[in-house]
Design an enzyme around this catalytic site. Sequence first.
Site, mmCIF file in Angstrom:
data_model
loop_
_atom_site.group_PDB
_atom_site.id
_atom_site.type_symbol
_atom_site.label_atom_id
_atom_site.label_comp_id
_atom_site.label_asym_id
_atom_site.label_seq_id
_atom_site.Cartn_x
_atom_site.Cartn_y
_atom_site.Cartn_z
ATOM 1 C CB CYS A 120 5.404 9.631 -6.642
ATOM 2 S SG CYS A 120 4.408 8.255 -7.286
ATOM 3 C CB CYS A 122 4.120 4.817 -4.657
ATOM 4 S SG CYS A 122 5.771 5.297 -5.172
ATOM 5 C CE LYS A 195 7.907 5.291 -12.338
ATOM 6 N NZ LYS A 195 7.719 5.961 -11.064
ATOM 7 C CE LYS A 248 11.913 5.468 -12.478
ATOM 8 N NZ LYS A 248 11.100 5.901 -11.402
HETATM 9 C C1 PBG Z 1 7.939 6.597 -7.515
HETATM 10 C C2 PBG Z 1 9.230 6.254 -8.124
HETATM 11 C C3 PBG Z 1 9.804 4.993 -8.363
HETATM 12 C C4 PBG Z 1 11.078 5.225 -8.861
HETATM 13 C C5 PBG Z 1 11.234 6.606 -8.946
HETATM 14 N N1 PBG Z 1 10.077 7.215 -8.505
HETATM 15 C C6 PBG Z 1 9.293 3.637 -8.074
HETATM 16 C C7 PBG Z 1 8.188 3.058 -8.827
HETATM 17 O O1 PBG Z 1 7.596 3.668 -9.716
HETATM 18 O O2 PBG Z 1 7.842 1.935 -8.470
HETATM 19 C C8 PBG Z 1 12.102 4.194 -9.216
HETATM 20 C C9 PBG Z 1 13.510 4.642 -9.164
HETATM 21 C C10 PBG Z 1 14.523 3.558 -9.173
HETATM 22 O O3 PBG Z 1 14.215 2.360 -9.336
HETATM 23 O O4 PBG Z 1 15.697 3.900 -9.022
HETATM 24 N N2 PBG Z 1 6.815 6.270 -8.245
#
Ligand code: PBG
Length: 328
Positions: A120, A122, A195, A248
Amino acid sequence: MAHVTFRPRRLREKRLLRRMVRETALSIDDFVYPLFVTHGRGVREPIGSMPGQFRLSIDELLKEAKDAASMGIPAILLFGLPAEKDPRASEAYAEDGVIQQAVRAVKDRVPDLLVITDVCLCEYTSHGHCGVVEDGVVRNDPTLELLARTAVSHAEAGADVVAPSDMMDGRVGAIREALDESGCTETPIMAYSAKYASAFYGPFREAADSTPQFGDRRGYQMDPANGVEAMREIALDIDEGADIVMVKPALPYLDVISRAKSEFGVPLAAYSVSGEYAMIKAAGQLGWLDEKRAMLEALTAIRRAGADIIITYFARDVVPLLEHGAEA
Ligand code: PBG
């Protein structure tokens, strides 16, 4: 005396009988342990909202990875904190990026452990979004190329599995094609397929310093109200070449896990996210519930719903309990 043919309590009274008729078992084989990697040496920085979790420099990560492997945990999932963030997430696909270095180190020093990498942008973008931003909008197609580069760089560093979590359309296909073109035909993709745009990622965003600087992620992550759409997302990812699909978060989406399990014959992962962990930890610390039992009950429910693989920050806590047939 009442004549009752079937008395369900007959099988509940004795612990050993309960064990014999129990329908769902947690197994060490199912767990993936997420870890946060940062630059530096000797860094082991506690994450405030995730008690027991740390930002680790690679030397500390190696200790954690060795421990996990020696406990029998099959896999870790790595998230990186870059030295610098920029609009195009340069460190996400840099050859000497924190994740690329971490993967090489773990594969070299702890061979008996699978390394899965989160793909990712971010954590690496200055604006905190999962893709390229143009005119205040997260642009889908220009992001695909960067995600594909990131996945290839992880695979080339030795990642056993790559796990795209960005929720851009078409990213599984783009990553599969790029992996194949780079000769990484054998690297599986675990896609974060369904997700959701969830408040339960809050603690993670503190840990990874990845809160969007403007807006939110509702423009690309799923609406929590949608279940049918999740099946469509999963079908799409399977079509594009996902080897493992994921739902998720986990606990608030058990129905989605259950539906996915019955609709698709592919390995299914569920990510019990940071907020799920934080809730149980916090209530446990306040003495408001029994942390150990709540943890076992939550993980058992995720398994019962149909998850084959459970990604959880509790992995190290739960494993020692399994050998003794602990009950939720
Ligand atoms: C990256 C990502 C996130 C999580 C996993 N990969 C954060 C998001 O999408 O904001 C969250 C994992 C967690 O809360 O344990 N995009």
